[in-house]
Design an enzyme around this catalytic site. Sequence first.
Site, PDB file in Angstrom:
ATOM      1  N   ASP A 167      -1.944 -43.480 -29.176  1.00 49.21           N
ATOM      2  CA  ASP A 167      -1.422 -42.224 -29.703  1.00 49.21           C
ATOM      3  C   ASP A 167      -0.352 -42.489 -30.749  1.00 49.21           C
ATOM      4  O   ASP A 167       0.423 -43.444 -30.654  1.00 49.21           O
ATOM      5  CB  ASP A 167      -0.823 -41.382 -28.566  1.00 49.21           C
ATOM      6  CG  ASP A 167      -1.860 -41.033 -27.507  1.00 49.21           C
ATOM      7  OD1 ASP A 167      -3.016 -40.754 -27.889  1.00 49.21           O
ATOM      8  OD2 ASP A 167      -1.520 -41.038 -26.311  1.00 49.21           O
ATOM      9  N   LYS A 208     -11.860 -34.057 -25.671  1.00 51.35           N
ATOM     10  CA  LYS A 208     -11.662 -32.824 -24.893  1.00 51.35           C
ATOM     11  C   LYS A 208     -12.522 -31.677 -25.430  1.00 51.35           C
ATOM     12  O   LYS A 208     -12.032 -30.579 -25.726  1.00 51.35           O
ATOM     13  CB  LYS A 208     -10.183 -32.428 -24.878  1.00 51.35           C
ATOM     14  CG  LYS A 208      -9.277 -33.447 -24.183  1.00 51.35           C
ATOM     15  CD  LYS A 208      -7.845 -32.950 -24.123  1.00 51.35           C
ATOM     16  CE  LYS A 208      -6.939 -33.907 -23.376  1.00 51.35           C
ATOM     17  NZ  LYS A 208      -6.658 -35.159 -24.109  1.00 51.35           N
ATOM     18  N   PRO A 218     -22.521 -24.566 -24.663  1.00 49.98           N
ATOM     19  CA  PRO A 218     -23.305 -25.775 -24.373  1.00 49.98           C
ATOM     20  C   PRO A 218     -24.050 -26.353 -25.564  1.00 49.98           C
ATOM     21  O   PRO A 218     -24.038 -27.571 -25.779  1.00 49.98           O
ATOM     22  CB  PRO A 218     -24.261 -25.307 -23.271  1.00 49.98           C
ATOM     23  CG  PRO A 218     -23.509 -24.222 -22.566  1.00 49.98           C
ATOM     24  CD  PRO A 218     -22.747 -23.515 -23.644  1.00 49.98           C
ATOM     25  N   THR A 239     -23.424 -26.162 -28.746  1.00 48.46           N
ATOM     26  CA  THR A 239     -22.516 -26.763 -29.725  1.00 48.46           C
ATOM     27  C   THR A 239     -21.993 -28.106 -29.240  1.00 48.46           C
ATOM     28  O   THR A 239     -21.893 -29.070 -30.010  1.00 48.46           O
ATOM     29  CB  THR A 239     -21.340 -25.810 -30.017  1.00 48.46           C
ATOM     30  OG1 THR A 239     -21.856 -24.607 -30.589  1.00 48.46           O
ATOM     31  CG2 THR A 239     -20.343 -26.438 -30.972  1.00 48.46           C
ATOM     32  N   ARG A 241       3.953 -43.398 -16.122  1.00 48.52           N
ATOM     33  CA  ARG A 241       5.162 -44.050 -16.602  1.00 48.52           C
ATOM     34  C   ARG A 241       5.609 -45.113 -15.599  1.00 48.52           C
ATOM     35  O   ARG A 241       5.413 -44.949 -14.384  1.00 48.52           O
ATOM     36  CB  ARG A 241       6.307 -43.035 -16.763  1.00 48.52           C
ATOM     37  CG  ARG A 241       6.034 -41.920 -17.777  1.00 48.52           C
ATOM     38  CD  ARG A 241       6.108 -42.447 -19.189  1.00 48.52           C
ATOM     39  NE  ARG A 241       6.059 -41.377 -20.181  1.00 48.52           N
ATOM     40  CZ  ARG A 241       4.948 -40.909 -20.723  1.00 48.52           C
ATOM     41  NH1 ARG A 241       3.774 -41.406 -20.368  1.00 48.52           N
ATOM     42  NH2 ARG A 241       4.997 -39.951 -21.637  1.00 48.52           N
ATOM     43  N   GLN A 253       5.476 -35.168 -20.947  1.00 41.46           N
ATOM     44  CA  GLN A 253       4.708 -35.085 -19.716  1.00 41.46           C
ATOM     45  C   GLN A 253       5.541 -34.419 -18.623  1.00 41.46           C
ATOM     46  O   GLN A 253       6.755 -34.618 -18.548  1.00 41.46           O
ATOM     47  CB  GLN A 253       4.268 -36.478 -19.253  1.00 41.46           C
ATOM     48  CG  GLN A 253       3.431 -37.228 -20.272  1.00 41.46           C
ATOM     49  CD  GLN A 253       2.092 -36.573 -20.545  1.00 41.46           C
ATOM     50  OE1 GLN A 253       1.630 -35.728 -19.801  1.00 41.46           O
ATOM     51  NE2 GLN A 253       1.448 -36.962 -21.628  1.00 41.46           N
ATOM     52  N   GLY A 294       0.177 -44.915 -22.569  1.00 42.67           N
ATOM     53  CA  GLY A 294       0.428 -45.026 -23.995  1.00 42.67           C
ATOM     54  C   GLY A 294       1.827 -45.512 -24.263  1.00 42.67           C
ATOM     55  O   GLY A 294       2.066 -46.690 -24.501  1.00 42.67           O
ATOM     56  N   ARG A 295       2.795 -44.592 -24.197  1.00 43.89           N
ATOM     57  CA  ARG A 295       4.177 -44.923 -24.570  1.00 43.89           C
ATOM     58  C   ARG A 295       4.745 -46.087 -23.761  1.00 43.89           C
ATOM     59  O   ARG A 295       5.473 -46.919 -24.297  1.00 43.89           O
ATOM     60  CB  ARG A 295       5.066 -43.696 -24.408  1.00 43.89           C
ATOM     61  CG  ARG A 295       4.779 -42.572 -25.405  1.00 43.89           C
ATOM     62  CD  ARG A 295       5.748 -41.423 -25.195  1.00 43.89           C
ATOM     63  NE  ARG A 295       5.499 -40.329 -26.118  1.00 43.89           N
ATOM     64  CZ  ARG A 295       4.757 -39.268 -25.819  1.00 43.89           C
ATOM     65  NH1 ARG A 295       4.170 -39.189 -24.647  1.00 43.89           N
ATOM     66  NH2 ARG A 295       4.597 -38.291 -26.700  1.00 43.89           N
TER      67      ARG A 295
END
Length: 226
Positions: free
Chosen positions: A10, A62, A67, A69, A177, A186, A206-207
Amino acid sequence: MNKKVILALDNLTLEDSINITNQVKDKLLTVKVGLELFNLVSKTGIKRFNDIGVNNLLLDLKLNDIPATVYRSILALKGIKFGFLTVMALGGNEMIKQAKKAASELDPNIKILAVTILTSLSKQELSKMGFSSSVEDTVIQLAQNSSEAHGFISSAMEAKLLREKFPNKLILCPGLRLPNDTKNDQVRTATPALALQNGADACILGRSLLQGDINNNLEKVLNSIK
């Protein structure tokens, strides 16, 4: 799954993403490419992960649409080698059936994962959106509504319930984390160790991995889940 960590790429450029992935790819289950990076570099850029040997990408797009499409949108990903693709549980089982159909036409090994409740949402925010049940009950209801999926994306806080209700589904947990890390945006966070203890198959970070030295951070995470 022998490897339990997925690196979320990210807020990075493509070049940084490729360089970081190259450093640690052998210790990861895979890397997660979100909508930001996908929109930034399109299919041509994403294929560069395949060029360095990452062929089981988690495409965290996401998807949430009618359906037909969703079916066509997944077919449009032809040319990228990936192993996982996210859709929203709110789309329902008919959408997920079409997602699976399209994915299987690309590669029968692709897993469709339904995102339940985003880890950035609190109970109060869900109430404002019209959800009267607890977060846990809402996650289970959404999982049942998307049970055609190969698995689910949920916070570690709901992973235990999901594992009890869906023992054979994949469960991947984001928003994790290490104990001294900041939460940032978050809300429903936990440690990687707790996520696995609660039944997750893999942890998405990620972070906690990207801030500072990626190799040292990854070693800390791997040591925490031994």
